[in-house]
Scaffold this active site. Structure first.
Site, mmCIF file in Angstrom:
data_model
loop_
_atom_site.group_PDB
_atom_site.id
_atom_site.type_symbol
_atom_site.label_atom_id
_atom_site.label_comp_id
_atom_site.label_asym_id
_atom_site.label_seq_id
_atom_site.Cartn_x
_atom_site.Cartn_y
_atom_site.Cartn_z
ATOM 1 C CD GLU A 1 14.695 -55.610 39.721
ATOM 2 O OE1 GLU A 1 14.239 -56.008 40.810
ATOM 3 O OE2 GLU A 1 14.265 -56.004 38.629
ATOM 4 C CG ASP A 2 13.206 -57.487 44.131
ATOM 5 O OD1 ASP A 2 13.688 -57.504 42.978
ATOM 6 O OD2 ASP A 2 12.084 -57.956 44.390
ATOM 7 N NE ARG B 1 4.700 -58.116 48.530
ATOM 8 C CZ ARG B 1 5.276 -58.531 47.396
ATOM 9 N NH1 ARG B 1 6.571 -58.408 47.244
ATOM 10 N NH2 ARG B 1 4.549 -59.067 46.427
ATOM 11 C CE LYS C 1 1.706 -55.825 45.251
ATOM 12 N NZ LYS C 1 0.742 -56.761 45.912
ATOM 13 C CG ASP D 1 16.090 -66.026 40.070
ATOM 14 O OD1 ASP D 1 17.120 -66.697 39.913
ATOM 15 O OD2 ASP D 1 15.005 -66.541 40.384
HETATM 16 P P1 5GP Z 1 14.195 -62.708 37.182
HETATM 17 O O1 5GP Z 1 13.473 -62.185 35.989
HETATM 18 O O2 5GP Z 1 15.544 -62.056 37.386
HETATM 19 O O3 5GP Z 1 14.280 -64.192 37.191
HETATM 20 O O4 5GP Z 1 13.257 -62.414 38.415
HETATM 21 C C1 5GP Z 1 13.435 -61.341 39.228
HETATM 22 C C2 5GP Z 1 12.263 -61.163 40.147
HETATM 23 O O5 5GP Z 1 11.751 -62.405 40.632
HETATM 24 C C3 5GP Z 1 12.727 -60.399 41.356
HETATM 25 O O6 5GP Z 1 12.618 -59.018 41.133
HETATM 26 C C4 5GP Z 1 11.827 -60.928 42.448
HETATM 27 O O7 5GP Z 1 10.659 -60.141 42.532
HETATM 28 C C5 5GP Z 1 11.488 -62.341 42.016
HETATM 29 N N1 5GP Z 1 12.370 -63.277 42.714
HETATM 30 C C6 5GP Z 1 13.479 -63.869 42.251
HETATM 31 N N2 5GP Z 1 14.053 -64.647 43.183
HETATM 32 C C7 5GP Z 1 13.267 -64.538 44.291
HETATM 33 C C8 5GP Z 1 13.345 -65.089 45.612
HETATM 34 O O8 5GP Z 1 14.253 -65.846 45.991
HETATM 35 N N3 5GP Z 1 12.349 -64.741 46.468
HETATM 36 C C9 5GP Z 1 11.322 -63.914 46.128
HETATM 37 N N4 5GP Z 1 10.409 -63.660 47.053
HETATM 38 N N5 5GP Z 1 11.239 -63.355 44.895
HETATM 39 C C10 5GP Z 1 12.194 -63.670 43.997
#
Ligand code: 5GP
Length: 187
Positions: A106-107, A172, A46, A110
């Protein structure tokens, strides 16, 4: 004042900065895709929903090609605020993407684990091309190299909320992006 303002320790990115950056990203994408007859934007629910809404409208306004909007929901198995890279599809694409130019909206990238999985998945569905636009990137956290062509902001390795990003499904609707006060996590 929003109910959430009291819970925010500091604002990392303001509404105005989000607006300006979204317009800038849309202009880049519109220029790069000027010669295609359509784009399929894939939003990962989301967290990216606010960015998808604003980015898609901006793309249209700056002369981008006609866009179709698709939504996917994935869940990475992991505890709390870290991700593991094992991904489960909660909501799949509604339509066939074969032969289409796809942009993943993508948001935040990470560890990059979720995105890396998603790119392989979209390629396996025979997209004509796949690019990624990510509003945020945490550079120190990247565990797997993912080709993210368009990046909004590089942010520090801290947990942020707002503009679609949640903590336990809250925050959100916060119109800016910020860091929560430590006591919020103790509630
Ligand atoms: P990744 O697989 O790249 O570690 O994770 C990506 C997802 O983790 C993002 O799409 C997001 O939904 C969530 N995420 C990563 N960092 C943050 C953060 O600082 N805050 C929040 N609320 N979600 C995060």
């Amino acid at each position: 004042m929003g109910w959430y303002d009291a819970d925010i320790d500091r604002v990392i990115i303001t509404e105005e900065e989000l607006r300006a950056k979204t317009a800038e990203l849309a202009k880049q994408v519109a220029a790069d895709y000027a010669s295609v007859d359509g784009l399929l934007l894939v939003c990962v629910l989301k967290g990216a929903v606010m960015f998808m809404a604003d980015f898609s409208r901006e793309l249209g306004k700056v002369g981008g090609p006609p866009a179709e909007l698709e939504f996917m929901a994935v869940s990475s198995y992991g505890q709390g605020t870290t991700s593991s890279g094992v991904v489960r599809i909660l909501k799949d694409l509604d339509r066939d993407i074969a032969g289409k130019h796809v942009i993943v909206v993508e948001d935040i990238v990470d560890s990059g684990l979720t995105l890396s999985w998603l790119l392989k998945y979209l390629e396996s569905r025979s997209a004509k091309s796949v690019d990624v636009v990510a509003l945020f990137r945490k550079p120190e956290a990247i565990k797997v190299p993912v080709p993210v062509k368009y990046v909004g902001f590089d942010i520090p390795t801290e947990f942020v909320v707002g503009y679609g990003l949640d903590y336990s499904e809250r925050y959100r609707e916060v119109p800016y992006v910020g860091i929560l006060k430590p006591e919020v996590y103790q509630r």
